[in-house]
Design a protein around this motif. Structure first.
Motif, short mmCIF file in Angstrom:
data_model
loop_
_atom_site.label_atom_id
_atom_site.label_comp_id
_atom_site.label_asym_id
_atom_site.label_seq_id
_atom_site.Cartn_x
_atom_site.Cartn_y
_atom_site.Cartn_z
N TRP A 22 38.18 37.60 39.10
CA TRP A 22 38.41 39.03 38.88
C TRP A 22 39.89 39.32 39.12
CZ3 TRP A 22 35.27 37.71 43.25
CH2 TRP A 22 35.80 37.99 44.51
N GLY A 23 40.35 40.46 38.65
CA GLY A 23 41.77 40.78 38.71
C GLY A 23 42.20 41.30 40.08
N CYS A 24 43.50 41.14 40.37
CA CYS A 24 44.06 41.67 41.63
C CYS A 24 44.53 43.11 41.41
CB CYS A 24 45.19 40.78 42.14
SG CYS A 24 46.51 40.44 40.95
N LEU A 25 43.62 43.94 40.93
CA LEU A 25 43.96 45.28 40.47
C LEU A 25 44.35 46.22 41.59
CD1 LEU A 25 41.13 45.48 37.82
CD2 LEU A 25 43.56 45.52 37.32
N LEU A 26 43.89 45.95 42.81
CA LEU A 26 44.28 46.79 43.94
C LEU A 26 45.62 46.37 44.52
CD1 LEU A 26 40.81 47.17 45.69
CD2 LEU A 26 42.08 48.94 44.47
N THR A 27 46.15 45.25 44.04
CA THR A 27 47.47 44.77 44.46
C THR A 27 48.53 45.14 43.44
OG1 THR A 27 46.53 42.94 45.71
CG2 THR A 27 48.83 42.71 45.04
N THR A 28 48.24 44.89 42.16
CA THR A 28 49.17 45.22 41.09
C THR A 28 48.41 45.45 39.79
OG1 THR A 28 51.10 44.47 39.82
CG2 THR A 28 49.55 42.77 40.52
N GLU A 29 48.93 46.35 38.97
CA GLU A 29 48.37 46.57 37.64
C GLU A 29 49.27 45.98 36.57
OE1 GLU A 29 47.05 50.63 36.96
OE2 GLU A 29 46.80 50.92 39.12
N ASP A 30 50.32 45.27 36.99
CA ASP A 30 51.24 44.62 36.07
C ASP A 30 50.70 43.25 35.69
OD1 ASP A 30 53.76 42.57 35.88
OD2 ASP A 30 54.24 44.52 35.01
N GLY A 31 50.46 43.05 34.41
CA GLY A 31 49.84 41.82 33.93
C GLY A 31 50.63 40.57 34.24
N LYS A 32 51.96 40.61 34.07
CA LYS A 32 52.79 39.44 34.33
C LYS A 32 52.78 39.09 35.82
CE LYS A 32 55.94 39.96 30.39
NZ LYS A 32 57.36 40.17 29.99
N GLN A 33 52.87 40.11 36.66
CA GLN A 33 52.84 39.86 38.10
C GLN A 33 51.49 39.29 38.51
OE1 GLN A 33 53.82 43.28 40.45
NE2 GLN A 33 53.78 42.15 42.38
N ALA A 34 50.41 39.83 37.92
CA ALA A 34 49.07 39.33 38.23
C ALA A 34 48.92 37.87 37.85
CB ALA A 34 48.02 40.18 37.51
N ALA A 35 49.50 37.48 36.70
CA ALA A 35 49.42 36.08 36.26
C ALA A 35 50.15 35.16 37.22
CB ALA A 35 49.98 35.96 34.86
N GLU A 36 51.29 35.63 37.75
CA GLU A 36 52.04 34.82 38.71
C GLU A 36 51.28 34.66 40.02
OE1 GLU A 36 54.87 33.05 38.21
OE2 GLU A 36 54.44 33.64 36.13
N ILE A 37 50.63 35.72 40.45
CA ILE A 37 49.83 35.64 41.67
C ILE A 37 48.68 34.64 41.48
CG2 ILE A 37 48.22 36.92 43.15
CD1 ILE A 37 50.01 39.39 42.67
N ALA A 38 48.02 34.73 40.34
CA ALA A 38 46.86 33.86 40.08
C ALA A 38 47.24 32.38 40.12
CB ALA A 38 46.24 34.21 38.74
N LYS A 39 48.44 32.05 39.66
CA LYS A 39 48.87 30.65 39.59
C LYS A 39 48.92 29.99 40.97
CE LYS A 39 51.59 31.11 35.33
NZ LYS A 39 52.96 31.17 34.78
N LYS A 40 48.99 30.79 42.01
CA LYS A 40 49.03 30.23 43.37
C LYS A 40 47.67 29.69 43.81
CE LYS A 40 50.52 33.95 45.48
NZ LYS A 40 51.03 34.80 46.61
N TYR A 41 46.63 30.04 43.05
CA TYR A 41 45.28 29.74 43.52
C TYR A 41 44.46 28.97 42.49
CZ TYR A 41 46.74 33.35 46.81
OH TYR A 41 47.44 34.08 47.75
N THR A 42 45.11 28.09 41.76
CA THR A 42 44.40 27.32 40.73
C THR A 42 43.37 26.37 41.34
OG1 THR A 42 46.17 25.67 40.75
CG2 THR A 42 46.31 27.43 39.09
N ASN A 43 43.45 26.12 42.65
CA ASN A 43 42.47 25.23 43.29
C ASN A 43 41.17 25.95 43.66
OD1 ASN A 43 43.78 26.77 45.27
ND2 ASN A 43 43.43 25.23 46.86
N TRP A 44 41.07 27.24 43.35
CA TRP A 44 39.82 27.97 43.59
C TRP A 44 38.88 27.73 42.41
CZ3 TRP A 44 38.58 32.17 47.28
CH2 TRP A 44 39.45 32.17 48.39
N ILE A 45 38.34 26.55 42.35
CA ILE A 45 37.44 26.12 41.28
C ILE A 45 36.14 25.61 41.91
CG2 ILE A 45 38.51 23.83 41.24
CD1 ILE A 45 37.83 23.64 38.27
#
Length: 326
Positions: free
Chosen positions: A244-267
């Motif tokens: 799910w999106g980090c919508l309560l942290t940021t609504e900026d799509g590029k920033q959200a994508a950068e945040i997500a990249k930190k957690y690619t091991n959440w599989i």
């Protein structure tokens, strides 16, 4: 069992009491048996449902259309971009007019900080019940089907069964937070031990976290939050990891994508599944980003119940439609 549900909206998970949800589940199980036995159950003969989509769908559209046909009625597919809704029809106008044309209005509107408000505005103006096919806050039909599936696999008494509701990495798009929010609210109402796991940036709405905590106290379960996916999976009876999106942290799509990249091991992989109980079930509302959110070996493996879960969307939705639109 409650018998006064005609004309009722189904927008938020707690719009209906636990007893009313149990009524819907009873009806859903009955309708599933009827379909298995090929018994006719045209409880909504000559009734028509408007299905208004602002957001793409596979299972939701298919299950609502099939469900209305099996109940003897018709579902009209309405796409916002191919109607005057995209050119100025207001929520009040849709409620007033479609509430007169149709016997029910089902809406999927997931735009952040807008979808749920839109559904409530339509409902306030409509003489027909409004059904939430997913918004930015809730996904009640999905979670009703999830409850049904867990009861089939684990028994109807869910008290003290542990469910791990976990964030998972996905690269496809910023997904709504409605599924995890509805999960923690509804599962805590049935006495489950609900563990919510997510990286710090992926928090959910505070008032819904409090609602889950209050439900846990009332119904004898527990609710906790961790930032460790392994901890959530450990000794779980049910695991439900999804993005799910980090919508309560940021609504900026590029920033959200950068945040997500930190957690690619959440599989969810075989190692993580081994942390759960031997008879734990893996759930996902679909579509899943394969080998990103979850490995093929898990989603196609013996602990996965995703197709039973998807089927139960049909039966759960038919139950609510039969109860509200008859």
């Amino acid at each position: 069992m409650q018998t006064n549900l005609r004309g009722r909206d189904f927008i938020g998970d707690t719009d209906w009491t636990r007893e009313e949800i149990e009524t819907a589940l009873d009806v859903a199980f009955d309708l599933k048996r009827m379909r298995a036995l090929n018994l006719p159950h045209a409880y909504l003969r000559d009734k028509v449902l408007a299905m208004l989509f602002f957001f793409t769908s596979t299972r939701t559209r298919g299950s609502f259309e099939a469900g209305m046909a099996q109940l003897g009625g018709h579902a009209a597919f309405i796409e916002s971009q191919t109607t005057q809704i995209s050119h100025g029809d207001t929520a009040k106008e849709i409620g007033e007019i479609y509430g007169r044309y149709f016997d029910g209005i089902a809406i999927r509107q997931c735009d952040w900080n807008f979808g749920n408000k839109y559904l409530r505005e339509v409902a306030a103006a409509s003489r027909s019940p409004v059904l939430n096919m997913q918004c930015d806050v809730y996904h009640p039909f999905q979670i009703l089907a999830d409850l049904m599936t867990i009861m089939e696999k684990k028994g109807k008494d869910l008290r003290r069964k542990k469910i791990a509701v976990s964030w998972a990495y996905a690269a496809s798009y910023v997904k709504p937070i409605s599924v995890p929010q509805s999960l923690i609210i509804q599962m805590s109402r049935f006495g489950m031990d609900v563990v919510l796991a997510h990286p710090p940036e992926y928090k959910l709405m505070p008032h819904l976290l409090q609602e889950a905590q209050d439900n846990a106290k009332r119904y004898g379960g527990s609710f906790s939050i961790t930032h460790d996916m392994d901890e959530a999976f450990t000794d779980a009876d049910v695991v439900y990891p999804k993005s799910w999106g980090c919508l309560l942290t940021t609504e900026d799509g590029k920033q959200a994508a950068e945040i997500a990249k930190k957690y690619t091991n959440w599989i969810t992989d075989d190692r993580r599944m081994a942390l759960a109980k031997d008879d734990a079930i893996y759930m996902h509302c679909l579509p899943a980003d394969r080998n990103i959110e979850v490995t093929d070996s898990v989603i196609d493996g013996p602990q996965s119940v995703v197709y039973d879960e998807a089927e139960n969307r049909l039966h759960a939705q038919k139950a609510i439609m039969a109860l509200t639109m008859s």
